[in-house]
Design an enzyme around this catalytic site. Structure first.
Site, PDB file in Angstrom:
ATOM      1  N   ASN A  93      37.301 -42.401  30.392  1.00 54.66           N
ATOM      2  CA  ASN A  93      38.164 -41.258  30.437  1.00 54.66           C
ATOM      3  C   ASN A  93      38.563 -40.489  31.652  1.00 54.66           C
ATOM      4  OD1 ASN A  93      37.429 -39.841  27.245  1.00 54.66           O
ATOM      5  ND2 ASN A  93      35.605 -38.354  28.550  1.00 54.66           N
ATOM      6  N   THR A 134      40.825 -34.318  27.238  1.00 53.61           N
ATOM      7  CA  THR A 134      39.866 -33.668  25.768  1.00 53.61           C
ATOM      8  C   THR A 134      38.194 -32.938  26.870  1.00 53.61           C
ATOM      9  OG1 THR A 134      39.529 -34.688  25.079  1.00 53.61           O
ATOM     10  CG2 THR A 134      41.536 -33.561  25.172  1.00 53.61           C
ATOM     11  N   ASP A 148      31.265 -40.289  21.250  1.00 51.20           N
ATOM     12  CA  ASP A 148      32.147 -40.249  22.681  1.00 51.20           C
ATOM     13  C   ASP A 148      31.645 -41.619  23.376  1.00 51.20           C
ATOM     14  OD1 ASP A 148      34.085 -38.675  21.200  1.00 51.20           O
ATOM     15  OD2 ASP A 148      34.171 -37.250  22.299  1.00 51.20           O
ATOM     16  N   GLY A 149      30.522 -41.072  23.811  1.00 49.77           N
ATOM     17  CA  GLY A 149      29.727 -41.281  25.132  1.00 49.77           C
ATOM     18  C   GLY A 149      29.470 -43.117  24.445  1.00 49.77           C
TER      19      GLY A 149
END
Length: 294
Positions: A142, A183, A69-70
């Site tokens: 995000n 999330t 995700d990063g």
């Protein structure tokens, strides 16, 4: 189809998965671009076109991100402004935003055949204003987090929407997230999970000194102003998508609103958001239980 390969070789086995992905895509006739800094790692793949990152991004039709995700958050910074869709392959621990797991790389054939769907994700615009300095601008896929620094024992936060006060609270910090980011940190702080294609801004308080701290969902057209105040000249951090971008003084402000940019995430495996939610977020608990039994 021109595809920019964006790997994170700090991830375990990422080099192996990148080679496999490149071989699958090459057999499908795709033209593969990759940053020239990886030439020593993949020189044996003579079909790769090594070039400057800026040129790779501007020339490609799709970006294939291999990492976690990063890595996707890092890629989103330039993919959004140039309107390039992203397909993520997970070789990290969670990879909640990725479309494929590393054992599904063969499904990349569908990318070249056009057998995929697009999930459009809203982003946040962040403007940090400080007296005497030029405003700093950022975009977040995000979340945006304003939280107290180590030198700040007590922090007060004032949050206003469209010039009306939403809350004035004492807390460790405040989180403003997109549905995609619901999330992540916001969920850990007690916020709800939101379907990623929805458009709203999620406001979650971090360890607020009150009995009635609850997450608030704000409309996507909200313009939110956040000011913080610390005692004894302490300061607060502004964190955008996991990166600290500055420290605030008591006279600074942060404006959060919907960004003009979006990220298009390619969905190729056919799984639903809720299948991924149940499978990936429950998995750490399952692994912990199995380790304990052994």
């Amino acid at each position: 189809m021109k595809i920019y390969i964006f790997p994170n070789l700090d991830k375990q086995n990422c080099k192996e998965y990148t080679e496999k992905a490149c071989n699958v895509l090459n057999k499908c006739g795709a033209e593969l671009l990759i940053d020239e800094k990886y030439k020593n790692n993949f020189a044996h793949l003579d079909f790769l076109d090594f070039s400057d990152e800026t040129k790779c991004v501007s020339r490609c039709d799709v970006i294939v991100v291999i990492g976690g995700d990063g890595t996707i958050l890092k890629c989103a910074k330039f993919a959004s402004t140039l309107k390039k869709p992203i397909l993520g392959i997970n070789c990290g621990r969670l990879g909640f935003m990725t479309s494929l797991e590393h054992d599904q790389i063969d499904l990349l054939e569908k990318l070249c055949k056009g057998e995929y769907t697009i999930s459009r994700r809203m982003m946040l615009s962040v403007c940090i204003e400080s007296d005497g300095d030029e405003p700093m601008q950022f975009n977040a896929l995000n979340d945006v987090v304003i939280s107290k620094c180590d030198d700040c024992k007590i922090a007060d936060f004032e949050v206003c929407k469209n010039d009306k006060t939403i809350s004035f609270l004492r807390a460790d910090g405040v989180i403003f997230s997109t549905p995609t980011g619901s999330t992540a940190y916001s969920m850990s702080a007690g916020g709800p999970i939101i379907e990623p294609e929805l458009e709203c801004i999620e406001y979650t308080q971090i360890c607020a000194h009150t009995l009635f701290a609850r997450t608030v969902l704000l409309s996507a057209d909200s313009e939110i102003i956040i000011k913080s105040r610390c005692n004894n000249n302490g300061r607060t951090y502004v964190n955008v998508d996991g990166n600290i971008v500055c420290k605030l003084t008591n006279d600074d402000s942060v404006k959060v609103s919907k960004s003009e940019y979006y990220i298009d995430v390619i969905e190729i495996a056919g799984g639903s958001f809720f299948a991924s939610l149940n499978g990936k977020l429950m998995q750490p608990l399952k692994e912990y239980s199995e380790d304990k039994e052994q």
